[in-house]
Scaffold this active site. Structure first.
Site, mmCIF file in Angstrom:
data_model
loop_
_atom_site.group_PDB
_atom_site.id
_atom_site.type_symbol
_atom_site.label_atom_id
_atom_site.label_comp_id
_atom_site.label_asym_id
_atom_site.label_seq_id
_atom_site.Cartn_x
_atom_site.Cartn_y
_atom_site.Cartn_z
ATOM 1 N N ASN A 115 0.874 -1.176 0.000
ATOM 2 C CA ASN A 115 0.000 0.000 0.000
ATOM 3 C C ASN A 115 0.911 1.226 0.000
ATOM 4 O O ASN A 115 1.503 1.562 1.016
ATOM 5 C CB ASN A 115 -0.886 -0.038 1.251
ATOM 6 C CG ASN A 115 -1.716 1.225 1.404
ATOM 7 O OD1 ASN A 115 -1.781 2.055 0.502
ATOM 8 N ND2 ASN A 115 -2.356 1.364 2.561
ATOM 9 N N LYS A 148 0.115 4.261 -0.293
ATOM 10 C CA LYS A 148 -0.497 5.463 0.309
ATOM 11 C C LYS A 148 -0.213 6.675 -0.590
ATOM 12 O O LYS A 148 -0.233 6.541 -1.810
ATOM 13 C CB LYS A 148 -0.007 5.650 1.747
ATOM 14 C CG LYS A 148 -0.188 4.359 2.550
ATOM 15 C CD LYS A 148 0.001 4.519 4.023
ATOM 16 C CE LYS A 148 -0.194 3.180 4.706
ATOM 17 N NZ LYS A 148 -0.145 3.231 6.157
ATOM 18 N N GLY A 167 2.323 1.856 10.856
ATOM 19 C CA GLY A 167 3.371 2.883 10.786
ATOM 20 C C GLY A 167 4.043 3.169 12.112
ATOM 21 O O GLY A 167 4.744 4.171 12.255
ATOM 22 N N GLY A 205 2.657 -1.325 4.263
ATOM 23 C CA GLY A 205 2.748 0.092 3.924
ATOM 24 C C GLY A 205 4.189 0.502 3.683
ATOM 25 O O GLY A 205 4.758 0.295 2.610
ATOM 26 N N HIS A 248 -9.599 1.286 4.441
ATOM 27 C CA HIS A 248 -8.358 1.449 5.208
ATOM 28 C C HIS A 248 -8.627 2.375 6.398
ATOM 29 O O HIS A 248 -9.380 3.340 6.285
ATOM 30 C CB HIS A 248 -7.251 2.024 4.318
ATOM 31 C CG HIS A 248 -5.915 1.949 4.973
ATOM 32 N ND1 HIS A 248 -5.523 2.845 5.940
ATOM 33 C CD2 HIS A 248 -4.897 1.062 4.848
ATOM 34 C CE1 HIS A 248 -4.317 2.499 6.368
ATOM 35 N NE2 HIS A 248 -3.915 1.434 5.719
ATOM 36 N N GLU A 276 -6.978 4.672 7.686
ATOM 37 C CA GLU A 276 -6.675 6.091 7.463
ATOM 38 C C GLU A 276 -7.853 6.791 6.795
ATOM 39 O O GLU A 276 -8.049 7.997 6.966
ATOM 40 C CB GLU A 276 -5.383 6.226 6.640
ATOM 41 C CG GLU A 276 -4.170 5.932 7.512
ATOM 42 C CD GLU A 276 -2.937 5.446 6.762
ATOM 43 O OE1 GLU A 276 -2.896 5.574 5.531
ATOM 44 O OE2 GLU A 276 -2.022 4.926 7.428
ATOM 45 N N SER A 308 2.978 -2.549 10.292
ATOM 46 C CA SER A 308 4.408 -2.668 10.613
ATOM 47 C C SER A 308 5.008 -4.022 10.231
ATOM 48 O O SER A 308 5.907 -4.517 10.919
ATOM 49 C CB SER A 308 4.669 -2.358 12.092
ATOM 50 O OG SER A 308 4.342 -1.007 12.368
ATOM 51 N N GLU A 347 -5.834 -5.004 10.258
ATOM 52 C CA GLU A 347 -4.781 -4.023 10.517
ATOM 53 C C GLU A 347 -5.097 -3.263 11.804
ATOM 54 O O GLU A 347 -5.889 -2.303 11.779
ATOM 55 C CB GLU A 347 -4.707 -3.014 9.362
ATOM 56 C CG GLU A 347 -4.368 -3.641 8.031
ATOM 57 C CD GLU A 347 -3.741 -2.603 7.095
ATOM 58 O OE1 GLU A 347 -2.632 -2.862 6.623
ATOM 59 O OE2 GLU A 347 -4.348 -1.545 6.868
HETATM 60 P P1 PGA Z 1 2.635 -0.007 7.609
HETATM 61 O O1 PGA Z 1 1.178 0.276 6.962
HETATM 62 O O2 PGA Z 1 3.118 -1.304 7.019
HETATM 63 O O3 PGA Z 1 3.467 1.181 7.195
HETATM 64 O O4 PGA Z 1 2.435 -0.110 9.075
HETATM 65 C C1 PGA Z 1 0.289 -0.765 6.715
HETATM 66 C C2 PGA Z 1 -0.985 -0.217 6.116
HETATM 67 O O5 PGA Z 1 -1.404 0.878 6.508
HETATM 68 O O6 PGA Z 1 -1.596 -0.864 5.246
#
Ligand code: PGA
Length: 249
Positions: free
Chosen positions: A10, A12, A170, A230, A93, A95, A209, A164
């Protein structure tokens, strides 16, 4: 039989023309792992250039509008994603659930719009730290699924769920393997309840992560059928070891 693993990146809000070379490097390296499905979900505006740069490699979007067309300034329909060459899209997602205030019913409508257009869907769910600390992680995620799973037969559903935890995205923090196992088993039971045998074959990804150093341990957990990645998906050198771990799982 366990489903083939899917490792989806992803990106983003990262990625401009200069990054097409990195996408090409990832697509090229993914060819060495034919037992793993690898995909990159990139910004909508980069999809067409990405699919031209890496024909045959799965490029996806990160969101889709639920309507076919209309007065929705700034939005992208499922048909537009498909037309640009996307094969899949993420919906729900955290976010977007958070910053765009997307509700479960909105996520469900998005999933249905994408699936009916022929896009594979990765539908995200996950709890906040506060919810986990209250001991309500599983009930919260199951309620999200009740509200956001599409109404459709699973037999023709290229639908994957991504668990998630919001607090793991993150942050470098990850749940214990026991916590992941418990949640994935609960999600599996919900999918079987909703879709019967088809729910048993759907992929459940873990996200939050995931990196080279923890991927093998996560992929070894029951009912972890891949990962949504991500930060560690932006560079082939970070991403490919995760794909390699999936290949070895
Ligand atoms: P991350 O994000 O691997 O940077 O933690 C995962 C995601 O938001 O899909």
């Amino acid at each position: 039989m366990a489903p083939r693993k899917l490792v989806a990146g992803n990106w983003k809000m990262h990625g401009v023309s200069a990054d097409l070379a990195e996408i090409a490097a990832i697509a090229d390296a993914a060819g060495q792992y034919p037992r793993v499905d690898v995909a990159l979900c990139v910004p909508a505006i980069l999809i067409e250039r990405a699919t031209r740069a890496v024909p045959g490699f799965a490029i996806g979007g990160q969101d889709v509008h639920h309507a076919e067309k209309g007065a929705h300034t700034g939005c992208t329909s499922a048909e537009m994603l498909l037309d640009a060459g996307a094969r899949l899209t993420i919906v729900g997602h955290s976010e977007r659930r958070d910053a765009q205030r997307e509700s479960d019913s909105e996520v469900k409508a998005k999933a249905e719009a994408a699936l009916s257009c022929g896009l594979d869907v990765i539908l995200c769910v996950g709890e906040t730290l506060e919810v986990r600390e209250q001991g309500a992680a599983i009930s919260t995620v199951l309620a999200q699924l009740d509200g956001s799973l599409p109404e459709r037969s699973a037999s023709d559903a290229p639908l994957a769920i991504a668990y998630e935890p919001v607090w793991a995205i993150g942050t470098g923090k990850v749940p214990t393997t026991a916590e992941i196992a418990e949640m994935h088993a609960a999600i599996r039971a919900k999918l079987v309840e909703r879709y019967g045998d088809g729910g048993g074959a759907m992929r459940i990804l873990y996200g939050g992560s995931v990196k080279a150093s923890n991927a093998a341990e996560i992929f070894a957990v029951d009912d972890v059928d891949g990962a949504l990645v991500g930060g560690a998906s932006l560079k082939a050198s970070d991403f490919m070891p995760i794909v390699e771990a999936a290949d070895g799982a």
